[in-house]
Design a protein around this motif. Sequence first.
Motif, PDB file in Angstrom:
ATOM      1  N   THR A 110     -25.034 -53.813 -89.103  1.00 11.43           N
ATOM      2  CA  THR A 110     -26.383 -53.464 -88.644  1.00 11.43           C
ATOM      3  C   THR A 110     -26.259 -52.275 -87.698  1.00 11.43           C
ATOM      4  O   THR A 110     -25.157 -51.782 -87.446  1.00 11.43           O
ATOM      5  CB  THR A 110     -27.031 -54.638 -87.884  1.00 11.43           C
ATOM      6  OG1 THR A 110     -26.295 -54.855 -86.671  1.00 11.43           O
ATOM      7  CG2 THR A 110     -27.038 -55.906 -88.726  1.00 11.43           C
ATOM      8  N   GLN A 111     -27.372 -51.861 -87.126  1.00 14.67           N
ATOM      9  CA  GLN A 111     -27.336 -50.784 -86.139  1.00 14.67           C
ATOM     10  C   GLN A 111     -26.593 -51.218 -84.883  1.00 14.67           C
ATOM     11  O   GLN A 111     -26.078 -50.395 -84.147  1.00 14.67           O
ATOM     12  CB  GLN A 111     -28.742 -50.325 -85.790  1.00 14.67           C
ATOM     13  CG  GLN A 111     -29.384 -49.546 -86.911  1.00 14.67           C
ATOM     14  CD  GLN A 111     -30.727 -48.992 -86.513  1.00 14.67           C
ATOM     15  OE1 GLN A 111     -31.323 -49.412 -85.540  1.00 14.67           O
ATOM     16  NE2 GLN A 111     -31.213 -48.034 -87.285  1.00 14.67           N
ATOM     17  N   ILE A 112     -26.506 -52.514 -84.658  1.00 13.44           N
ATOM     18  CA  ILE A 112     -25.757 -53.043 -83.517  1.00 13.44           C
ATOM     19  C   ILE A 112     -24.265 -52.852 -83.750  1.00 13.44           C
ATOM     20  O   ILE A 112     -23.500 -52.668 -82.824  1.00 13.44           O
ATOM     21  CB  ILE A 112     -26.087 -54.530 -83.296  1.00 13.44           C
ATOM     22  CG1 ILE A 112     -27.544 -54.690 -82.909  1.00 13.44           C
ATOM     23  CG2 ILE A 112     -25.178 -55.150 -82.244  1.00 13.44           C
ATOM     24  CD1 ILE A 112     -28.024 -56.126 -82.907  1.00 13.44           C
ATOM     25  N   GLY A 113     -23.842 -52.910 -84.997  1.00 12.46           N
ATOM     26  CA  GLY A 113     -22.433 -52.776 -85.344  1.00 12.46           C
ATOM     27  C   GLY A 113     -21.961 -53.978 -86.133  1.00 12.46           C
ATOM     28  O   GLY A 113     -22.746 -54.647 -86.795  1.00 12.46           O
ATOM     29  N   CYS A 114     -20.671 -54.269 -86.044  1.00 10.20           N
ATOM     30  CA  CYS A 114     -20.100 -55.409 -86.766  1.00 10.20           C
ATOM     31  C   CYS A 114     -20.446 -56.700 -86.049  1.00 10.20           C
ATOM     32  O   CYS A 114     -20.341 -56.801 -84.830  1.00 10.20           O
ATOM     33  CB  CYS A 114     -18.582 -55.267 -86.852  1.00 10.20           C
ATOM     34  SG  CYS A 114     -18.045 -53.941 -87.933  1.00 10.20           S
TER      35      CYS A 114
END
Length: 81
Positions: free
Chosen positions: A54-58
């Motif tokens: 996601t845009q948050i990352g893994c």
Amino acid sequence: MPGGASCAALDADGGKPVIEYKFAAGDKVALVANGSNVNVRPGIYTIIRRLPITQIGCQYRAKSALDNHERVVDEAQLRRT
């Protein structure tokens, strides 16, 4: 990736991001609470599965060794044990 995500790097041509998860299903990790999620119980967890980027990352689905509770955790909160 936005937010300084640590799970992606650019390919050799400097183009598309290449996904590089740090952990795999079955890995034991230490979860370190941070200011972004004060409700997370620190301790030892087992990675159940990787979640989509996601845009948050893994992110991962992880299960606590203390109470068998499963939760979604950010890679930035995890350390190898």
